[in-house]
Design an enzyme around this catalytic site. Structure first.
Site, PDB file in Angstrom:
ATOM      1  N   HIS A  24     -33.927 -47.706  22.259  1.00  0.00           N
ATOM      2  CA  HIS A  24     -35.260 -47.640  21.648  1.00  0.00           C
ATOM      3  C   HIS A  24     -35.290 -46.704  20.443  1.00  0.00           C
ATOM      4  O   HIS A  24     -36.068 -46.897  19.519  1.00  0.00           O
ATOM      5  CB  HIS A  24     -36.317 -47.293  22.695  1.00  0.00           C
ATOM      6  N   CYS A  59     -38.479 -61.570  20.665  1.00  0.00           N
ATOM      7  CA  CYS A  59     -38.969 -60.291  20.135  1.00  0.00           C
ATOM      8  C   CYS A  59     -37.951 -59.169  20.281  1.00  0.00           C
ATOM      9  O   CYS A  59     -38.270 -58.016  20.026  1.00  0.00           O
ATOM     10  CB  CYS A  59     -40.293 -59.907  20.778  1.00  0.00           C
TER      11      CYS A  59
HETATM   12  C1  PEP Z   1     -36.321 -56.528  24.770  1.00  0.00           C
HETATM   13  O1  PEP Z   1     -35.844 -56.089  25.827  1.00  0.00           O
HETATM   14  O2  PEP Z   1     -35.719 -57.325  24.016  1.00  0.00           O
HETATM   15  C2  PEP Z   1     -37.675 -56.098  24.342  1.00  0.00           C
HETATM   16  C3  PEP Z   1     -38.308 -56.686  23.359  1.00  0.00           C
HETATM   17  O3  PEP Z   1     -38.226 -55.023  24.961  1.00  0.00           O
HETATM   18  P1  PEP Z   1     -37.704 -53.499  24.777  1.00  0.00           P
HETATM   19  O4  PEP Z   1     -36.708 -53.459  23.660  1.00  0.00           O
HETATM   20  O5  PEP Z   1     -38.891 -52.665  24.514  1.00  0.00           O
HETATM   21  O6  PEP Z   1     -37.091 -53.216  26.120  1.00  0.00           O
END
Ligand code: PEP
Ligand code: MG
Length: 588
Positions: free
Chosen positions: A191, A499
């Site tokens: 993240h 996403c």
């Molecule tokens: C993912 O896991 O691809 C997602 C969009 O959520 P995050 O990156 O916040 O876990």
């Protein structure tokens, strides 16, 4: 002059002066004191203990209201330590006997206590070791509060050098003051990396020994394209670097010039582009980059970096603000996806040793129903006035999805809503892929979280530097999982968006379109290049490419395919996308 070769994490070129966080955070001030100063140090200890206690009591009351006794009781152990006279006396004694500042004394006593607890033969006492360390960190934080500048107050043109950065720390940064980030640890889809890209800050990870070798204040050049860091560069290096930087900026402005054009492939297939955001204010980027709306609002960022969860009013206002800024475009609000590297202090004790496989996403929402209901109420308060949509994270199958829907319906009934906003499932676990037909029956739309899907399909930690190459969306198994979901969505006539970070990588975005994806959601800063490359591509060719990728043996095979000439290459110099990252770091 020295060069560290790491791995590219966020594109761009940054020049600035090093702010070495490891040093500032780990080395609390250490100094000797005169006997006459002992009393003053004791008073400082008492103040830090009082502040820690007040903070914990507020937090406990809040958590009790939101999550009930079970979670709030975690803080009772911490409070008991803060009130423990023996602990306080030991610290005071250490100060008086060794004539050292209270930070040193406090750290010594906490380390000693934690080590003693860790070595006893009683499981209950052994577990208290964590409580002691946690409480110790809180007291030290209060002692050190005025010891140095916080992340929000860095001087302009700072290059942050750290062992690892947490998402909550990146949220504190003042963007305009940060020229680049250099870390020793961290994966491509961590993240922190996602935030760096969305802030448009060049970043390099895998910079071994950076915190030890880079002196605070040293001049640095950071190449987020190739993953290189120059420490105290020569004039010649600076000149070469400046040429690359200018070429990169030219390419970026060419891509930006195309932003008003619709994102349609050369053979006429339209692709919708959405934004991923972490803060409501970022919704302004949607209009700035001519995007179709917000495809993923990571709402858990409202819950990080705070000593307590935000209440109903604050959340309602945050969701309203984002929706208002979108002026009628859709806003997909993912409900809380805390856990793993997004770990607020008030829930820390609920997260187990291997947090990626523990209480995360929807599992956490269902376990902490008070928190979940407050969030749903805050989202529903903006419906039907705004086009808000709800996305449940880490759905495992029809069972947990229906339990979440039941909570949503019950909250809707409480607030007198007869109709629900559109509800989607975030497909990011192998379990969801295997049960996709059942999941699809219960939702209005699907979204694919390729970051987690990749880590769970391949058993490769997305946050680990060691997994930088292995945790790759390009593995044919992950591509087949994406294809399965796209086909199920098409069969049920449900829209599906990707996403994960893959959507913002131009080369991978093409592959996704070849697999049948028609909606991509990404950090807005990455959208211009994705739009530019898709507009230069022919969808039929991408479909053919994807078909061949699905038949490859491993990510390397797919990488070669992606870089074999098909129409629509990036104007040079392009990014060094994760598909073409250099191999393991080498120091020179
Ligand atoms: C993912 O896991 O691809 C997602 C969009 O959520 P995050 O990156 O916040 O876990
Ligand atoms: Mg995820």
């Amino acid at each position: 002059m020295k060069v560290i070769r790491g791995k590219p994490l966020s594109p761009g070129y940054g020049v600035g002066r090093a702010v070495v966080l490891g040093a500032a955070r780990l080395c609390l001030p250490q100094y000797r004191i005169e006997p006459a100063q002992v009393e003053a140090e004791h008073r400082r200890l008492q103040q830090a203990l009082d502040r820690s206690r007040e903070e914990l009591e507020r937090l406990q009351a809040r958590v009790m209201a939101e999550l009930g006794h079970e979670v709030a009781d975690i803080f009772s152990a911490h409070l008991a330590f803060l009130r423990d006279k023996q602990f306080v006396e030991r610290v005071k004694e250490h100060v008086a006997q060794n004539l050292v500042n209270v930070e040193q004394a406090c750290r010594a006593v906490i380390t000693d206590l934690a080590q003693t607890l860790a070595s006893v033969d009683d499981e209950y006492l052994r577990e208290r070791e964590q409580d002691v360390r946690d409480m110790g960190r809180r007291v030290l934080r209060h002692l050190a509060r005025h010891a140095g500048p916080g992340l929000a107050e860095l001087p302009p043109e700072s290059v942050i050098v750290a062992r690892e950065l947490l998402p909550s720390e990146l949220m504190e940064l003042t963007r305009d003051h940060v020229a680049a980030l250099v870390t020793e640890q961290g994966g491509w889809t961590s993240h922190a990396a996602i935030l760096a890209r969305s802030l448009g800050v060049p970043a390099v990870t895998g910079a071994q020994q950076a915190t030890a070798e880079i002196e605070p204040g040293a001049r640095l050049l950071v190449d987020g394209e190739a993953g290189m860091v120059w420490i105290v560069p020569s004039e010649e290096d600076l000149a070469r670097f400046t040429v690359c930087k200018e070429r990169y900026e030219q390419a970026a402005s060419l891509a930006a010039a195309e932003e008003r054009q619709a994102c349609v492939t050369r053979d006429g297939v339209p692709i919708r582009l959405y934004a991923n955001i972490a803060r409501p204010q970022e919704a302004v980027e949607v209009a700035r980059h001519y995007l179709d709306g917000v495809g993923l609002f990571r709402t858990e960022y409202l819950f990080l970096g705070e000593s307590e969860p935000p209440g109903f009013e604050r959340q309602r206002e945050a969701y309203r603000l984002a929706a208002e800024l979108l002026a009628g475009r859709p806003l997909v609000l993912r409900t809380l996806d805390l856990g793993a590297d997004k770990n607020p202090p008030y829930l820390a004790a609920r997260f187990p040793v291997n947090p990626s496989l523990g209480l995360r996403g929807l599992r956490l929402c269902l376990a902490a129903e008070g928190l979940f209901r407050t969030q749903l109420r805050a989202i529903l308060a903006n419906f039907p006035r705004y086009d808000v949509r709800i996305l449940f994270p880490m759905v495992l199958g029809a069972g947990d999805l229906q339990r979440a829907l039941a909570v949503l319906r019950s909250v809707a009934a409480e607030v007198g809503l007869e109709r629900l906003p559109p509800v989607g499932a975030l497909v990011e676990t192998p379990s969801a892929v295997f049960t996709i037909a059942e999941i699809t029956r219960h939702v209005d739309f699907l979204s694919i979280g390729t970051n987690d899907l990749t880590q769970y399909v391949l058993a490769a930690d997305r946050n680990a530097l060691e997994m930088f190459e292995d945790c790759s969306i390009l593995h044919p198994a992950v591509l087949r999982a994406v294809k399965t979901v796209v086909q199920a969505a098409a069969a049920a006539r449900r829209p599906v968006c990707v996403c994960g970070e893959a959507a913002g990588d131009p080369a991978v975005a093409r592959l996704l379109v070849g697999l049948g994806v028609r909606e991509l959601s990404m950090s807005p800063a990455l959208a211009p290049r994705v739009r530019q490359l898709l507009r230069a591509s022919v969808c039929a060719e991408l479909e053919h490419l994807a078909q061949r990728a699905l038949d490859c043996d491993d990510p390397d095979g797919v990488r070669k395919l992606l870089h074999g000439g098909i129409s629509g290459e990036l104007p040079s110099p392009g990014t060094v996308p994760p598909t073409a990252r250099p191999a393991s770091p080498v120091q020179s």
